[in-house]
Design an enzyme around this catalytic site. Structure first.
Site, PDB file in Angstrom:
ATOM      1  N   ARG A 188      -3.287  21.407 -14.392  1.00 51.91           N
ATOM      2  CA  ARG A 188      -2.238  20.457 -14.791  1.00 51.91           C
ATOM      3  C   ARG A 188      -2.460  19.884 -16.188  1.00 51.91           C
ATOM      4  NH1 ARG A 188       0.952  15.843 -11.261  1.00 51.91           N
ATOM      5  NH2 ARG A 188       2.152  15.049 -13.027  1.00 51.91           N
TER       6      ARG A 188
ATOM      7  N   LYS B  31       3.026  11.382 -11.504  1.00 57.08           N
ATOM      8  CA  LYS B  31       2.126  10.537 -12.304  1.00 57.08           C
ATOM      9  C   LYS B  31       2.834   9.222 -12.555  1.00 57.08           C
ATOM     10  CE  LYS B  31      -0.881  13.593 -14.948  1.00 57.08           C
ATOM     11  NZ  LYS B  31      -1.208  14.082 -16.300  1.00 57.08           N
TER      12      LYS B  31
ATOM     13  N   ARG C  36       0.811  -1.240   0.000  1.00 57.60           N
ATOM     14  CA  ARG C  36       0.000   0.000   0.000  1.00 57.60           C
ATOM     15  C   ARG C  36       0.835   1.276   0.000  1.00 57.60           C
ATOM     16  NH1 ARG C  36      -3.102  -2.941   3.946  1.00 57.60           N
ATOM     17  NH2 ARG C  36      -4.824  -3.987   2.887  1.00 57.60           N
TER      18      ARG C  36
ATOM     19  N   HIS D 261      -0.720  15.917 -26.425  1.00 55.81           N
ATOM     20  CA  HIS D 261      -0.794  14.516 -25.996  1.00 55.81           C
ATOM     21  C   HIS D 261      -2.069  13.809 -26.449  1.00 55.81           C
ATOM     22  CE1 HIS D 261       2.622  15.767 -23.669  1.00 55.81           C
ATOM     23  NE2 HIS D 261       2.733  14.620 -23.027  1.00 55.81           N
TER      24      HIS D 261
ATOM     25  N   ASN E   3      -0.449  18.455 -20.960  1.00 54.32           N
ATOM     26  CA  ASN E   3      -0.772  17.457 -21.981  1.00 54.32           C
ATOM     27  C   ASN E   3      -0.929  18.073 -23.370  1.00 54.32           C
ATOM     28  OD1 ASN E   3      -0.932  14.804 -20.775  1.00 54.32           O
ATOM     29  ND2 ASN E   3      -2.445  15.742 -19.444  1.00 54.32           N
TER      30      ASN E   3
ATOM     31  N   LYS F 255       7.163  22.833 -14.604  1.00 49.83           N
ATOM     32  CA  LYS F 255       6.344  21.696 -14.158  1.00 49.83           C
ATOM     33  C   LYS F 255       6.064  21.812 -12.658  1.00 49.83           C
ATOM     34  CE  LYS F 255       5.198  16.972 -14.673  1.00 49.83           C
ATOM     35  NZ  LYS F 255       5.328  15.710 -15.369  1.00 49.83           N
TER      36      LYS F 255
ATOM     37  N   HIS G 226      -1.219  10.539 -28.017  1.00 47.27           N
ATOM     38  CA  HIS G 226      -1.584   9.228 -27.449  1.00 47.27           C
ATOM     39  C   HIS G 226      -2.354   8.396 -28.478  1.00 47.27           C
ATOM     40  CE1 HIS G 226      -1.225  10.555 -22.934  1.00 47.27           C
ATOM     41  NE2 HIS G 226      -0.064  10.391 -23.524  1.00 47.27           N
TER      42      HIS G 226
ATOM     43  N   GLU H 175      -4.476  17.016 -11.143  1.00 46.70           N
ATOM     44  CA  GLU H 175      -5.063  17.384 -12.442  1.00 46.70           C
ATOM     45  C   GLU H 175      -6.578  17.580 -12.369  1.00 46.70           C
ATOM     46  OE1 GLU H 175      -3.062  15.673 -15.883  1.00 46.70           O
ATOM     47  OE2 GLU H 175      -4.952  15.734 -16.970  1.00 46.70           O
TER      48      GLU H 175
ATOM     49  N   GLU I  64       9.090  17.396 -25.260  1.00 47.16           N
ATOM     50  CA  GLU I  64       8.507  17.805 -23.975  1.00 47.16           C
ATOM     51  C   GLU I  64       9.113  19.127 -23.499  1.00 47.16           C
ATOM     52  OE1 GLU I  64       5.869  16.273 -22.898  1.00 47.16           O
ATOM     53  OE2 GLU I  64       6.055  14.087 -23.052  1.00 47.16           O
TER      54      GLU I  64
ATOM     55  N   HIS J 230       7.245   8.025 -27.609  1.00 46.39           N
ATOM     56  CA  HIS J 230       6.266   8.924 -26.989  1.00 46.39           C
ATOM     57  C   HIS J 230       6.542  10.378 -27.386  1.00 46.39           C
ATOM     58  CE1 HIS J 230       3.570  10.628 -24.000  1.00 46.39           C
ATOM     59  NE2 HIS J 230       4.567  11.340 -23.519  1.00 46.39           N
TER      60      HIS J 230
HETATM   61  P1  NAD Z   1      12.083   5.063 -22.332  1.00 48.49           P
HETATM   62  O1  NAD Z   1      11.958   4.966 -20.879  1.00 48.49           O
HETATM   63  O2  NAD Z   1      11.556   3.952 -23.154  1.00 48.49           O
HETATM   64  O3  NAD Z   1      13.610   5.301 -22.696  1.00 48.49           O
HETATM   65  C1  NAD Z   1      13.975   5.428 -24.044  1.00 48.49           C
HETATM   66  C2  NAD Z   1      15.100   4.446 -24.424  1.00 48.49           C
HETATM   67  O4  NAD Z   1      16.337   4.975 -23.976  1.00 48.49           O
HETATM   68  C3  NAD Z   1      14.969   3.074 -23.826  1.00 48.49           C
HETATM   69  O5  NAD Z   1      15.381   2.116 -24.752  1.00 48.49           O
HETATM   70  C4  NAD Z   1      15.948   3.133 -22.662  1.00 48.49           C
HETATM   71  O6  NAD Z   1      16.428   1.872 -22.279  1.00 48.49           O
HETATM   72  C5  NAD Z   1      17.030   3.978 -23.228  1.00 48.49           C
HETATM   73  N1  NAD Z   1      17.844   4.708 -22.273  1.00 48.49           N
HETATM   74  C6  NAD Z   1      17.421   5.316 -21.144  1.00 48.49           C
HETATM   75  N2  NAD Z   1      18.413   6.017 -20.610  1.00 48.49           N
HETATM   76  C7  NAD Z   1      19.491   5.834 -21.399  1.00 48.49           C
HETATM   77  C8  NAD Z   1      20.809   6.337 -21.375  1.00 48.49           C
HETATM   78  N3  NAD Z   1      21.205   7.209 -20.452  1.00 48.49           N
HETATM   79  N4  NAD Z   1      21.659   5.936 -22.345  1.00 48.49           N
HETATM   80  C9  NAD Z   1      21.251   5.101 -23.333  1.00 48.49           C
HETATM   81  N5  NAD Z   1      20.009   4.625 -23.431  1.00 48.49           N
HETATM   82  C10 NAD Z   1      19.126   5.001 -22.464  1.00 48.49           C
HETATM   83  O7  NAD Z   1      11.380   6.393 -22.898  1.00 48.49           O
HETATM   84  P2  NAD Z   1      11.261   7.877 -22.325  1.00 48.49           P
HETATM   85  O8  NAD Z   1      11.151   8.738 -23.519  1.00 48.49           O
HETATM   86  O9  NAD Z   1      12.281   8.176 -21.312  1.00 48.49           O
HETATM   87  O10 NAD Z   1       9.859   7.859 -21.569  1.00 48.49           O
HETATM   88  C11 NAD Z   1       8.656   7.682 -22.261  1.00 48.49           C
HETATM   89  C12 NAD Z   1       7.607   7.220 -21.284  1.00 48.49           C
HETATM   90  O11 NAD Z   1       7.406   8.232 -20.301  1.00 48.49           O
HETATM   91  C13 NAD Z   1       6.262   6.963 -21.918  1.00 48.49           C
HETATM   92  O12 NAD Z   1       5.744   5.748 -21.447  1.00 48.49           O
HETATM   93  C14 NAD Z   1       5.407   8.117 -21.428  1.00 48.49           C
HETATM   94  O13 NAD Z   1       4.059   7.780 -21.331  1.00 48.49           O
HETATM   95  C15 NAD Z   1       6.014   8.399 -20.097  1.00 48.49           C
HETATM   96  N6  NAD Z   1       5.782   9.754 -19.605  1.00 48.49           N
HETATM   97  C16 NAD Z   1       5.322   9.890 -18.333  1.00 48.49           C
HETATM   98  C17 NAD Z   1       5.121  11.153 -17.808  1.00 48.49           C
HETATM   99  C18 NAD Z   1       4.700  11.308 -16.379  1.00 48.49           C
HETATM  100  O14 NAD Z   1       4.382  12.423 -15.964  1.00 48.49           O
HETATM  101  N7  NAD Z   1       4.721  10.267 -15.587  1.00 48.49           N
HETATM  102  C19 NAD Z   1       5.375  12.293 -18.591  1.00 48.49           C
HETATM  103  C20 NAD Z   1       5.847  12.112 -19.881  1.00 48.49           C
HETATM  104  C21 NAD Z   1       6.042  10.826 -20.388  1.00 48.49           C
HETATM  105  N1  GLY Z   2       3.258  14.858 -18.347  1.00 48.33           N
HETATM  106  C1  GLY Z   2       2.003  15.368 -17.940  1.00 48.33           C
HETATM  107  C2  GLY Z   2       1.871  15.541 -16.482  1.00 48.33           C
HETATM  108  O1  GLY Z   2       2.764  15.223 -15.714  1.00 48.33           O
HETATM  109  O2  GLY Z   2       0.862  15.981 -16.034  1.00 48.33           O
END
Ligand code: NAD
Ligand code: GLY
Length: 363
Positions: free
Chosen positions: A244, A146, A124, A251, A248, A230, A255, A240, A188, A268
């Site tokens: 907030r 998030k 939890r 997005h 997006n 942010k 999405h 949100e 972003e 993404h």
């Molecule tokens: P990812 O986590 O898939 O990383 C991209 C690639 O880079 C992967 O293959 C990873 O293994 C590689 N990698 C990571 N760090 C590395 C490094 N230092 N050197 C070499 N390779 C490296 O993708 P991302 O773009 O980081 O994240 C996308 C995800 O984030 C999506 O699922 C999206 O929905 C999510 N997201 C979440 C929020 C939130 O607020 N929680 C906001 C924006 C995006």
């Molecule tokens: N990336 C959108 C949010 O964190 O709200």
């Protein structure tokens, strides 16, 4: 923290925390100052990142924790699912992790989102720390709490709001990031300009080449300013209920592209970049901004080496996918639109205008 790096604070009453930004942080014991010791520290990562950086984090943690384990998840957006989550739970249970165990998410947004959700659910709720290693994760996903996994029917549909105890963004980890991932992260970064800070949009235009060349000074400013914006948004609307949603921008279209093509086909950030082009055009067609401002956003997305034309999913399919978006209400899609340079809002849009946008950018 007593080290000389940048720091941004998320102000959230008893759940506020610091974002440390700088080069060499994974070699600085001080970045862990004030974090709970716990009997076990668990690093969640993937093989791509772990082989490069896990030993650095392990060395820091082992100097203060009795036990440190590493959980490796399969790499890729397609694995942001139940199966990875279960893998984390199983490993935690087998390792005897308790409520004082601290999870460290070492990786990009995929690892960060899964680890945060696992931390929110395990017993939890146990503490976790974000150690983002992609540009996208440093400017966005590691900040704000998030957490989620994808469902085949929609992106990030299963998740929780759950804040980390700290974010440690070591800019040196970006040295090994593929060029395509740098561009994805820039989507972003660009986002923050039109929604909140028109001067920052101008700064990005002036420094885009330096950012693409991974100039550390430029990256440090981009990460810091993005986190400040942010933090300002999340500090006012953590869950949100209103403001907030502006984070997006792009997005809703993005999405739909990700889900429509199958998660992982486009990155993404690529989908968000193209989605911002569409959302900027929508804002113009709704009479909110002039064509020149929409064109400015399109040009910047293109210069960041991101796609500016969407895949041909068909307008009906786009609309169907966008109705699953979390911002939809009673089946009505609501889009983040730019109302004026540096100011955004959430609004519905008539289907015929959305179809015009899709015809112009994804036909
Ligand atoms: P990812 O986590 O898939 O990383 C991209 C690639 O880079 C992967 O293959 C990873 O293994 C590689 N990698 C990571 N760090 C590395 C490094 N230092 N050197 C070499 N390779 C490296 O993708 P991302 O773009 O980081 O994240 C996308 C995800 O984030 C999506 O699922 C999206 O929905 C999510 N997201 C979440 C929020 C939130 O607020 N929680 C906001 C924006 C995006
Ligand atoms: N990336 C959108 C949010 O964190 O709200």
């Amino acid at each position: 923290m007593s080290i000389g790096h940048d720091e941004v604070t998320i102000e959230l009453a008893d759940r506020g925390y610091r974002i440390a930004i700088g080069s060499g942080l994974l070699g600085e014991r001080a970045v862990l100052d004030g974090l709970p010791h716990g009997s076990t520290a668990v690093i969640v990562s993937n093989p791509t990142v772990a082989q490069r950086y896990a030993h650095r984090l392990q060395a820091l943690l082992q100097s203060r924790s009795t036990h440190c384990i590493l959980i490796e998840l399969p790499d890729g957006e397609i694995h942001k699912d139940w199966s990875s989550l279960e893998r984390v739970f199983g490993a935690l249970l087998r390792a005897g992790a308790d409520r004082k165990t601290v999870l460290y998410a070492l990786g990009g947004g995929v690892v960060g989102d899964i680890t945060g959700f696992a931390a929110a659910c395990y017993m939890r709720g146990i503490p976790f720390v974000q150690v983002p290693t992609t540009l996208l994760a440093q400017v966005d996903s590691s900040v704000g709490g998030k957490t989620a996994i994808n469902h085949p029917l929609g992106k990030n549909m299963i998740g929780a709001f759950y804040q980390p105890l700290r974010v440690i963004a070591d800019l040196d980890t970006l040295d090994t990031l593929p060029d395509r991932e740098i561009s994805a992260g820039l989507a972003e970064v660009i986002k923050y300009g039109p929604i909140a800070d028109d001067a920052f949009l101008g700064w990005i235009e002036d420094h885009l080449d330096a950012l693409l060349a991974r100039d550390k000074k430029a990256l440090a400013h981009a990460v810091k300013r993005s986190c400040e914006i942010k933090a300002w948004v999340v500090g006012q609307d953590e869950r949100e209920t209103g403001l907030r949603a502006i984070l997006n921008f792009g997005h809703t279209f993005g999405h739909a592209i990700e889900a429509g093509l199958g998660f992982g086909t486009w990155l993404h950030g690529e989908a968000v970049g193209c989605g911002m082009v569409m959302a900027a055009d929508l804002s113009h067609r709704l009479g909110l901004i002039d064509a020149a401002y929409a064109q400015r956003i399109t040009r910047l997305v293109e210069r960041a080496r991101l796609p500016i034309r969407g895949p041909q999913l068909g307008a009906d399919r786009y609309l169907e996918l966008m109705r699953v978006d979390k911002k939809s209400e009673a089946g009505e899609i609501r889009f983040v639109v730019i109302e004026a340079p540096g100011r955004a809002a959430l609004r519905p849009a008539p289907d015929d205008i959305v179809r015009e946008v899709l015809a112009a950018h994804a036909a």
